[in-house]
Design a protein around this motif. Structure first.
Motif, short mmCIF file in Angstrom:
data_model
loop_
_atom_site.label_atom_id
_atom_site.label_comp_id
_atom_site.label_asym_id
_atom_site.label_seq_id
_atom_site.Cartn_x
_atom_site.Cartn_y
_atom_site.Cartn_z
N LEU A 4 2.23 21.37 -21.20
CA LEU A 4 2.08 22.84 -21.08
C LEU A 4 0.95 22.85 -20.48
CD1 LEU A 4 2.87 25.48 -22.44
CD2 LEU A 4 1.69 25.13 -24.26
N GLN A 5 -0.22 22.35 -20.65
CA GLN A 5 -1.23 22.80 -20.01
C GLN A 5 -2.04 21.42 -19.17
OE1 GLN A 5 -3.69 23.51 -23.77
NE2 GLN A 5 -3.52 25.44 -23.06
N GLU A 6 -1.50 20.19 -19.42
CA GLU A 6 -2.06 19.20 -18.78
C GLU A 6 -2.05 19.52 -17.08
OE1 GLU A 6 -0.22 18.74 -21.23
OE2 GLU A 6 -1.53 17.84 -22.41
N VAL A 7 -3.34 19.33 -16.57
CA VAL A 7 -3.44 19.64 -15.13
C VAL A 7 -2.93 20.96 -14.40
CG1 VAL A 7 -3.55 17.43 -14.21
CG2 VAL A 7 -1.23 18.22 -14.12
N GLY A 8 -2.96 21.99 -15.46
CA GLY A 8 -2.77 23.15 -15.19
C GLY A 8 -1.24 23.66 -15.50
N GLY A 9 -0.66 22.75 -16.31
CA GLY A 9 0.68 22.94 -16.47
C GLY A 9 1.81 22.10 -15.39
N THR A 10 2.96 21.79 -16.04
CA THR A 10 4.03 21.08 -15.26
C THR A 10 5.39 21.61 -15.67
OG1 THR A 10 4.37 19.17 -16.84
CG2 THR A 10 2.56 18.91 -15.44
N SER A 11 6.26 21.17 -14.91
CA SER A 11 7.60 21.58 -15.03
C SER A 11 8.46 20.78 -16.04
CB SER A 11 8.32 21.91 -13.92
OG SER A 11 7.67 22.81 -13.32
N VAL A 12 7.80 19.43 -16.68
CA VAL A 12 8.45 18.77 -17.50
C VAL A 12 7.53 18.75 -18.59
CG1 VAL A 12 9.27 16.21 -17.98
CG2 VAL A 12 9.36 17.14 -15.56
N LEU A 53 -6.08 14.36 -19.45
CA LEU A 53 -6.14 15.20 -18.46
C LEU A 53 -6.82 16.54 -18.28
CD1 LEU A 53 -2.44 14.26 -17.33
CD2 LEU A 53 -4.60 13.30 -16.44
N GLU A 54 -7.31 16.86 -17.27
CA GLU A 54 -7.97 18.19 -17.09
C GLU A 54 -6.72 19.27 -17.52
OE1 GLU A 54 -11.04 19.21 -16.15
OE2 GLU A 54 -11.67 17.22 -15.60
N THR A 55 -7.29 20.68 -18.18
CA THR A 55 -6.13 21.72 -18.34
C THR A 55 -6.04 22.59 -17.17
OG1 THR A 55 -7.80 22.75 -19.59
CG2 THR A 55 -6.22 21.42 -20.88
N THR A 56 -7.06 22.37 -16.26
CA THR A 56 -7.02 23.07 -15.07
C THR A 56 -6.36 22.49 -13.99
OG1 THR A 56 -9.21 22.38 -14.76
CG2 THR A 56 -8.83 24.87 -15.48
N ALA A 57 -5.80 23.23 -13.09
CA ALA A 57 -5.08 22.41 -11.97
C ALA A 57 -5.96 21.75 -11.11
CB ALA A 57 -4.29 23.57 -11.16
N LEU A 58 -5.50 20.42 -10.81
CA LEU A 58 -6.18 19.51 -10.05
C LEU A 58 -6.57 19.84 -8.55
CD1 LEU A 58 -5.20 16.08 -11.54
CD2 LEU A 58 -7.11 17.58 -11.85
N PRO A 59 -5.72 20.60 -7.82
CA PRO A 59 -6.03 20.84 -6.46
C PRO A 59 -7.49 21.49 -6.28
CG PRO A 59 -3.65 21.37 -6.67
CD PRO A 59 -4.50 20.90 -8.15
N LEU A 60 -8.00 22.46 -7.19
CA LEU A 60 -9.03 22.82 -7.04
C LEU A 60 -10.20 21.84 -7.29
CD1 LEU A 60 -9.34 26.21 -8.81
CD2 LEU A 60 -9.78 25.90 -6.27
#
Ligand code: SF4
Ligand code: SF4
Ligand code: SF4
Length: 263
Positions: free
Chosen positions: A172-180, A197-204
């Motif tokens: 739900l929140q891992e690395v900003g959320g996933t589709s699995v 893991l971070e709860t914000t998206a990693l690309p940033l």
């Protein structure tokens, strides 16, 4: 376009491996059960504490593999699948290094190696079908649908049976959320999931993360792209010069013929 997702409820999985079999069939991969993700297994079943845990690409909402690829070989689609274009790939394997879930695999034994991972059955989804693994699952442990609906359903399942489920939806929140997304009756950290893991998206954060090895990655990326560009450019120039020479030879031959006719 609504984002699609898979909800994997580990309490319902019986370890039958029908998901892997269907995936292999759908993607023309060699038959036979594999226990670890590989270039020929896009999904696997791990066993932890007598619980079967499906592993596959998480189809991150904001994927690190997309952000680190220097030539744009990875793309995120509006529906959710993260796709890979082998014609663009230069083989730098930054995607493999950067994936927070250690998913992509490389065809080390191939003459023309590619990166391999689950494509979330993009062609099927576009046709309105569900992924092959979800269709094959006999218990509903793997369920496909709109991400928002599945999140709602996951919360409802937890609420209905709080003694059965851990109060957490993994993905739900891992690395900003996933589709699995996953539900479990055992704490995720005991099942081999990365729970810190971070709860914000990693690309940033990617460039921050990569800044720990800044010269290697940024200079390396530019260099590899440069090598790829130069190689392609050289081929192009070589072909152009060959064509030019052919034209010149043709012209010389024609002039020679005319000269012979006149004399
Ligand atoms: S799990 Fe890894 S390979 Fe899959 S989308 Fe996320 S970063 Fe990319
Ligand atoms: S979504 Fe498709 S490619 Fe991915 S694991 Fe399921 S069957 Fe395989
Ligand atoms: S097909 Fe369903 S029940 Fe069988 S192993 Fe896969 S997720 Fe579990």
């Amino acid at each position: 376009m609504k984002k699609k997702a898979l909800l994997i409820d580990l309490t319902m999985c019986i370890g039958c491996n029908a998901c892997q079999e269907a995936c292999k069939k759908e993607n023309n991969l060699p038959e036979g059960e594999e226990k670890k993700l590989s270039a020929t297994a896009y999904t696997t079943l791990e066993e932890h504490d007598d619980v079967f845990v499906r592993r596959l690409c998480q189809q991150c909402i904001d994927p690190t593999c997309v952000s680190v690829c220097p030539v744009g070989a990875f793309t995120k689609t509006a529906e959710g699948p993260v796709l890979y274009d082998e014609s663009k790939c230069i083989g730098c394997r930054y995607c493999i290094q950067a994936c927070p879930f250690q998913v992509p695999r490389y065809e080390w034994n191939s003459t023309y190696p590619r990166v391999q991972k689950c494509r979330f059955c993009y062609d099927r989804i576009k046709q309105g079908l569900q992924p092959a693994c979800a269709e094959a699952c006999p218990t509903g442990a793997t369920k496909f649908g709109d991400r928002d609906d599945l999140i709602r359903e996951a919360y409802e399942r937890i609420k209905a049976e709080p003694e059965k489920y851990v109060d957490r939806i993994y993905g739900l929140q891992e690395v900003g959320g996933t589709s699995v997304l996953y539900l479990s009756s055992i704490p995720f950290e005991r099942l081999g999931f990365k729970t810190q893991l971070e709860t914000t998206a990693l690309p940033l954060l990617t460039w921050n993360a990569l800044s720990k090895i800044p010269t290697v990655v940024t200079v390396g990326g530019v260099l590899l792209y440069g090598i790829w560009w130069i190689t392609n450019r050289r081929t192009y120039v070589r072909e152009y010069e060959r064509a030019l020479q052919k034209k010149k030879d043709q012209k010389n031959n024609e002039q020679g013929d005319k000269h012979e006719e006149l004399s």
